[in-house]
Structure formats: structure tokens, C-alpha cells
Design a protein around this motif. Structure first.
Motif, PDB file in Angstrom:
ATOM      1  N   SER A   1       0.879  -1.294  -0.102  1.00  0.00           N
ATOM      2  CA  SER A   1      -0.147   0.029  -0.045  1.00  0.00           C
ATOM      3  C   SER A   1       0.810   1.264  -0.014  1.00  0.00           C
ATOM      4  O   SER A   1       0.544   2.124  -0.583  1.00  0.00           O
ATOM      5  CB  SER A   1      -0.898  -0.010   1.105  1.00  0.00           C
ATOM      6  OG  SER A   1      -1.871  -0.996   1.119  1.00  0.00           O
TER       7      SER A   1
ATOM      8  N   VAL B   1       0.649   4.047  -2.928  1.00  0.00           N
ATOM      9  CA  VAL B   1      -0.006   5.371  -2.472  1.00  0.00           C
ATOM     10  C   VAL B   1       1.133   6.345  -2.932  1.00  0.00           C
ATOM     11  O   VAL B   1       1.018   7.393  -3.376  1.00  0.00           O
ATOM     12  CB  VAL B   1      -0.365   5.406  -1.092  1.00  0.00           C
ATOM     13  CG1 VAL B   1      -0.872   6.814  -0.739  1.00  0.00           C
ATOM     14  CG2 VAL B   1      -1.481   4.340  -1.005  1.00  0.00           C
TER      15      VAL B   1
ATOM     16  N   MET C   1       0.928   8.027  -6.203  1.00  0.00           N
ATOM     17  CA  MET C   1      -0.577   8.515  -6.620  1.00  0.00           C
ATOM     18  C   MET C   1      -0.478  10.050  -6.112  1.00  0.00           C
ATOM     19  O   MET C   1       0.036  10.276  -5.142  1.00  0.00           O
ATOM     20  CB  MET C   1      -1.527   7.791  -5.776  1.00  0.00           C
ATOM     21  CG  MET C   1      -1.848   6.509  -6.030  1.00  0.00           C
ATOM     22  SD  MET C   1      -2.723   6.291  -7.630  1.00  0.00           S
ATOM     23  CE  MET C   1      -4.223   7.211  -7.202  1.00  0.00           C
TER      24      MET C   1
ATOM     25  N   VAL D   1      -7.574   8.658  -2.538  1.00  0.00           N
ATOM     26  CA  VAL D   1      -7.068   6.983  -2.203  1.00  0.00           C
ATOM     27  C   VAL D   1      -8.133   6.728  -1.349  1.00  0.00           C
ATOM     28  O   VAL D   1      -8.373   7.463  -0.243  1.00  0.00           O
ATOM     29  CB  VAL D   1      -5.852   6.826  -1.707  1.00  0.00           C
ATOM     30  CG1 VAL D   1      -5.771   5.235  -1.594  1.00  0.00           C
ATOM     31  CG2 VAL D   1      -4.713   7.314  -2.768  1.00  0.00           C
TER      32      VAL D   1
ATOM     33  N   VAL E   1     -10.107   3.637   0.907  1.00  0.00           N
ATOM     34  CA  VAL E   1      -9.988   1.870   1.551  1.00  0.00           C
ATOM     35  C   VAL E   1     -10.903   1.614   2.076  1.00  0.00           C
ATOM     36  O   VAL E   1     -11.588   2.420   2.981  1.00  0.00           O
ATOM     37  CB  VAL E   1      -8.477   2.083   2.299  1.00  0.00           C
ATOM     38  CG1 VAL E   1      -8.849   2.963   3.519  1.00  0.00           C
ATOM     39  CG2 VAL E   1      -8.151   0.386   2.535  1.00  0.00           C
TER      40      VAL E   1
ATOM     41  N   ARG F   1      -0.328  12.215   3.967  1.00  0.00           N
ATOM     42  CA  ARG F   1      -1.606  12.209   3.797  1.00  0.00           C
ATOM     43  C   ARG F   1      -2.286  12.218   5.001  1.00  0.00           C
ATOM     44  O   ARG F   1      -1.769  11.596   6.059  1.00  0.00           O
ATOM     45  CB  ARG F   1      -2.229  11.154   2.684  1.00  0.00           C
ATOM     46  CG  ARG F   1      -1.687  11.278   1.430  1.00  0.00           C
ATOM     47  CD  ARG F   1      -2.238  10.036   0.510  1.00  0.00           C
ATOM     48  NE  ARG F   1      -1.886  10.163  -0.626  1.00  0.00           N
ATOM     49  CZ  ARG F   1      -2.603  10.276  -1.606  1.00  0.00           C
ATOM     50  NH1 ARG F   1      -3.823  10.533  -1.282  1.00  0.00           N
ATOM     51  NH2 ARG F   1      -2.248  10.272  -3.065  1.00  0.00           N
TER      52      ARG F   1
ATOM     53  N   LEU G   1      -6.215  10.150   2.470  1.00  0.00           N
ATOM     54  CA  LEU G   1      -6.681   8.607   2.187  1.00  0.00           C
ATOM     55  C   LEU G   1      -7.976   8.393   2.999  1.00  0.00           C
ATOM     56  O   LEU G   1      -7.907   8.649   4.300  1.00  0.00           O
ATOM     57  CB  LEU G   1      -5.618   7.723   2.911  1.00  0.00           C
ATOM     58  CG  LEU G   1      -5.622   6.366   2.521  1.00  0.00           C
ATOM     59  CD1 LEU G   1      -4.273   5.611   2.825  1.00  0.00           C
ATOM     60  CD2 LEU G   1      -6.573   5.321   3.578  1.00  0.00           C
TER      61      LEU G   1
ATOM     62  N   SER H   1      -8.975   7.631  -9.501  1.00  0.00           N
ATOM     63  CA  SER H   1      -8.459   7.495  -7.970  1.00  0.00           C
ATOM     64  C   SER H   1      -8.410   6.078  -7.804  1.00  0.00           C
ATOM     65  O   SER H   1      -9.025   5.211  -8.423  1.00  0.00           O
ATOM     66  CB  SER H   1      -9.650   8.544  -7.372  1.00  0.00           C
ATOM     67  OG  SER H   1      -9.748   9.856  -7.640  1.00  0.00           O
ATOM     68  N   LEU H   2      -7.848   5.814  -6.721  1.00  0.00           N
ATOM     69  CA  LEU H   2      -7.699   4.425  -6.380  1.00  0.00           C
ATOM     70  C   LEU H   2      -8.596   3.961  -4.889  1.00  0.00           C
ATOM     71  O   LEU H   2      -8.868   4.862  -4.049  1.00  0.00           O
ATOM     72  CB  LEU H   2      -6.137   4.126  -5.602  1.00  0.00           C
ATOM     73  CG  LEU H   2      -5.712   3.034  -5.240  1.00  0.00           C
ATOM     74  CD1 LEU H   2      -5.727   2.020  -6.214  1.00  0.00           C
ATOM     75  CD2 LEU H   2      -4.429   2.987  -4.578  1.00  0.00           C
TER      76      LEU H   2
ATOM     77  N   ILE I   1      -8.796   0.788  -2.690  1.00  0.00           N
ATOM     78  CA  ILE I   1      -8.271  -0.367  -2.187  1.00  0.00           C
ATOM     79  C   ILE I   1      -9.202  -1.011  -1.276  1.00  0.00           C
ATOM     80  O   ILE I   1      -9.817  -0.742  -0.518  1.00  0.00           O
ATOM     81  CB  ILE I   1      -6.990  -0.040  -1.322  1.00  0.00           C
ATOM     82  CG1 ILE I   1      -5.818   0.863  -2.067  1.00  0.00           C
ATOM     83  CG2 ILE I   1      -6.295  -1.348  -0.589  1.00  0.00           C
ATOM     84  CD1 ILE I   1      -4.846   1.323  -1.220  1.00  0.00           C
TER      85      ILE I   1
END
Length: 445
Positions: free
Chosen positions: A230, A234, A237, A241, A243, A265, A339, A359-360, A362
Motif C-alpha cells: 500500500s 500510494v 499516486m 485514495v 480504502v 496524507r 486517504l 482515483s484509487l 483499495i
């Protein structure tokens, strides 16, 4: 055992009642235990349940015939039905488990947990030597709780000394977590006890080759692996993000707190998560951040009631974190520096946040049970709609099939009773002394 009657866990199966109830079609609270007894979802046992829930069942109330309930940990499938029990039956649990139950009551409006007499124990937290034993006596019966590693703090297995010999109950257990040494100590103690019976979980015991490959992958993925992967992803990025993980997995929460901090972050959590964190600060061994004091934590507030973020819109316990408040506008304007811990049931916030494409997201939980999992399909529709990049990254809270086989061989019990599994009969393929339990049947040792 010679007149002593003790329960180990009293929770709700994830599939309980699925043949009769779904979605908003649920058992009626006003009918007490009547709807549960109608479909044989709970056992009709005398001297077990609280009197007020028996009114429409035909089962006459009797003073308790049971001496204690031991809880292995605070996951719903282990504690979810304790609210039905007669409150005069003592409940034994780890001190951390009681904190989880209290937090659930105080933040969800669910009030059934607190009406019981709780007797807590601590083992690992107070031990310099893991081999030191804690023993709880219920008349002649002796129960040893052993702290084990699982995806929630304060998880225990039990070594039970009965008149017929030792019975070992694993609870839920893993051998690859950040505190795997606790599991190793429990397994060693279980082996030395020479048990006549082992009652073992079997969550990952499956015959599906594809699922087993996933299990083996998760077995090899430790919490540190999740953190390292992770952190690397990250760090590359510059977008938002998200999660999602199991809400009571404090190891995973700590992992993503560290990931956020190491990548400059802020970690954004819900008021409910903030409340739970604050509640668990009493257990210094957990090494959790203080949501009120830690500058790396922000608390996300959804619109409620008036839709204008009036402080009076929120419960009193939610207002504790008002000084740490952020909303959808803040998240939208600071996407590269956050995050966000986003639960599946809060996906509607994506409409307001409007994350940038790619955008991510997880997904730090187990894969769905099957390809027909509707919740998983809905989740992926949302992710596709908002053009999020999806990443599955998880370390399981349970032993893999191969790990569990080795553990059973190592403990060497005379009989094995597999529970907490969809495949109890699969155990017979590997062990001659397995007894797949049948509902309503009594087993003598």
C-alpha cells in the motif's frame, strides 16, 4: 459436564435464516423469539432466554439452567445473539471484547449487549511470560483463555478441563498476523494438554481450487505485506485514495494510518470509527492513534437531518470530534493529500465528493463468497461509474486450509469437531477422527 452447562460463543451465522429472510424482510423485534423459533433458527432450550422474549413462543420461562457464556471475540457471528440470553447468565470475555461491545451499543442504538453481567479477563496484555496460565473455574470446570491472533483485538481460544479430559476450542485464529506468536503459544499449550476433543474453526477449509489459491495467497500476505504494498502504490499516486476494510480490524486501521502518515496524507475516518479508536486507547498494547489529538486524523461528517452540517443534526457522541470535521467539499478540494476510509454502505458520498478519474479504491477485505454476490456486483458498478482503479489487497483473519491441517496434526486430538465452516465433511478427507457436527445431535466424550 456433571451438571455444569457452559456456552462458547452465541452469535449469528452469516447465512442464518437466508432461506426465509432477506433485505428488509427480517424477524420482527416485537415478536421476540417467535419468528426465530418458527424456522428453527435458534434452539428451543429451557432456562436459556430472557423472559420478555418468550411471550409468543409457547416456551415457558424458567430460571437459567446455564452457568456461563464465554466469548472468543467481538465479531457478530460470535456475539450477535447474546441479547436473547437471560441477563443473569454471566458472560466471560476479554477486557477488549467488552470495549467493542460497549462501543457498538453507544454508537448504533443496539442496546442488548449491556444488560448482562460481564466478567472480563486479560491474559496476554499482563503477561511477560506467555506460558503463565489464567484459569477460570465454573464449579469443577476449569477454563483457560489463551490470547490468539485474529482480525480483531482481544481474540481468544480456550482450553477447557472437563471430567472426560481436555477440550480445546480455537475460536477464530490465524498464524500469519502481526501477533502470530500468541497463536503459536496457544497451539503449543493445546498440544501439551493432550485433548480428547478439538473444536476448530474451518473458515478457509474449502475444496474449491480457485478459492484455495486465494486462501494460499492471503496466507502468504501478512499485515506487513499489506502495509509495504500500500505504501509503495500510494506513494506513486497524486489523486484521492479510498480504502475499505472490516470496521473492527484495528491492525488494518493502524496499517492504513501508517500508510497515510508516511505519504504525507491525512487519514479520514468516520465518527463511529473515531469513537471506537478513542474507546480502545485504554489498551496501550494496541498502539492506536488518538482521534482527538492526532493531527494525522480527520473525521468525515455526512449530511444529516437539515443537510447543512448543523451540529445539532448529530448524536452527542458524534459531536466529540467536531473540531476534526471535514466534509465532502473538503475531500473534493484536497484529493491528493487524503486517504479516506470509505465503508461500502457510505458509497453515496462519492456522488458529493466527485473523485477524479483513476482515483484509487483499495478493497482490503476478503473476496466475495461467490460470483453471484450481489453486494460485490453493486460495489463494482459504483467503482466503474466513478472510474476508480480497483485494487484487492488483504491479509486474512483465518488460517488457510494448509495451515489448519498442520495445526490439527500438531495438536493431535482424539476427536475433531469442525465448526464455523461451510465444509465440515471435507475434514474427513484428511483426518480419520473427524466428527462433522449435526444440528440437534448430542455428542459424548
Amino acid at each position: 459436564d456433571e451438571g455444569v452447562r457452559v456456552w462458547f460463543d452465541f452469535g449469528q451465522s452469516f447465512t442464518m435464516g437466508c432461506d426465509y429472510y432477506t433485505g428488509w424482510l427480517r424477524p420482527r423485534n416485537q415478536n421476540g423469539l417467535g419468528d426465530y423459533f418458527e424456522f428453527d433458527l435458534l434452539p428451543r432450550l429451557k432456562g436459556l432466554y430472557t423472559e420478555r422474549l418468550l411471550a409468543n413462543t409457547g416456551l415457558r420461562y424458567e430460571t437459567p439452567r446455564f452457568d456461563a457464556v464465554f466469548l472468543s471475540h467481538a465479531h457478530f457471528d460470535h456475539v450477535g445473539h447474546i441479547g436473547f440470553l437471560d441477563p443473569s447468565i454471566p458472560i466471560w470475555c476479554g477486557s477488549g471484547t467488552k470495549l467493542f461491545l460497549e462501543a457498538a451499543e453507544e454508537t448504533s442504538g443496539f442496546t442488548n449487549y449491556g444488560k448482562h453481567e460481564y466478567r472480563t479477563f486479560r491474559t496476554y496484555e499482563e503477561k511477560k511470560n506467555f506460558r503463565k496460565k489464567t484459569k477460570i473455574k465454573i464449579r469443577h470446570l476449569e477454563v483457560e483463555p489463551w490470547h490468539v491472533d485474529h482480525s480483531i483485538p482481544s481474540a481468544y481460544g480456550f482450553i477447557i478441563h472437563t471430567s472426560a479430559g481436555v477440550v480445546v476450542y480455537t475460536g477464530d485464529i490465524r498464524a500469519h498476523g502481526p501477533r502470530k506468536e500468541m497463536t503459536e503459544e496457544f497451539l503449543k499449550a493445546a498440544r501439551e494438554a493432550e485433548p480428547v476433543a478439538l473444536i476448530t474453526e474451518g473458515t478457509k477449509f474449502t475444496d474449491d481450487e480457485e478459492e484455495q489459491n486465494e486462501n494460499d495467497s492471503e496466507k502468504n500476505s501478512s499485515e506487513e505485506d499489506v502495509k509495504e504494498q500500500s505504501t509503495q502504490i500510494v506513494s506513486e499516486m497524486n489523486k484521492l485514495v479510498f480504502v475499505t476494510h472490516y470496521s473492527r480490524d484495528m491492525d488494518r486501521l493502524r496499517t492504513f494510518y501508517q500508510v497515510a502518515k508516511e505519504n504525507d496524507r491525512k487519514l479520514v475516518i468516520s465518527p463511529k470509527t473515531a469513537y471506537l479508536l478513542e474507546k480502545l486507547l485504554d489498551d496501550t498494547k494496541l498502539d492506536l492513534p488518538d482521534p482527538l489529538k492526532d493531527n494525522n486524523i480527520l473525521v468525515y461528517y455526512k449530511r444529516k437531518k437539515t443537510g447543512t452540517f448543523q451540529e445539532s443534526d448529530y448524536y452527542i457522541w458524534e459531536r466529540r470530534y467536531w473540531d476534526k470535521q471535514v466534509d465532502y467539499k473538503y475531500v473534493h478540494e484536497n484529493q491528493g493529500s487524503l486517504l479516506v476510509n470509505l465503508d461500502f454502505y457510505q458509497f453515496t458520498e462519492l456522488i458529493d465528493i466527485k473523485p477524479a478519474a483513476h482515483s484509487l479504491f483499495i478493497h482490503s477485505m476478503s473476496e466475495p463468497f461467490s460470483e453471484e454476490d450481489l453486494e460485490d456486483e453493486v460495489m463494482r458498478n459504483w467503482i466503474k461509474h466513478f472510474k476508480l482503479d480497483f485494487l484487492q489487497l488483504h491479509a486474512s483473519g483465518h488460517m488457510s486450509k494448509n495451515e489448519l491441517k498442520k495445526a490439527i496434526e500438531y495438536i493431535c486430538p482424539r476427536k475433531v469437531f469442525p465448526v464455523h465452516t461451510e465444509n465440515p465433511r471435507l475434514f474427513k478427507r484428511f483426518f480419520d477422527h473427524v466428527v462433522p457436527p449435526e444440528k440437534g445431535k448430542r455428542y459424548l466424550l
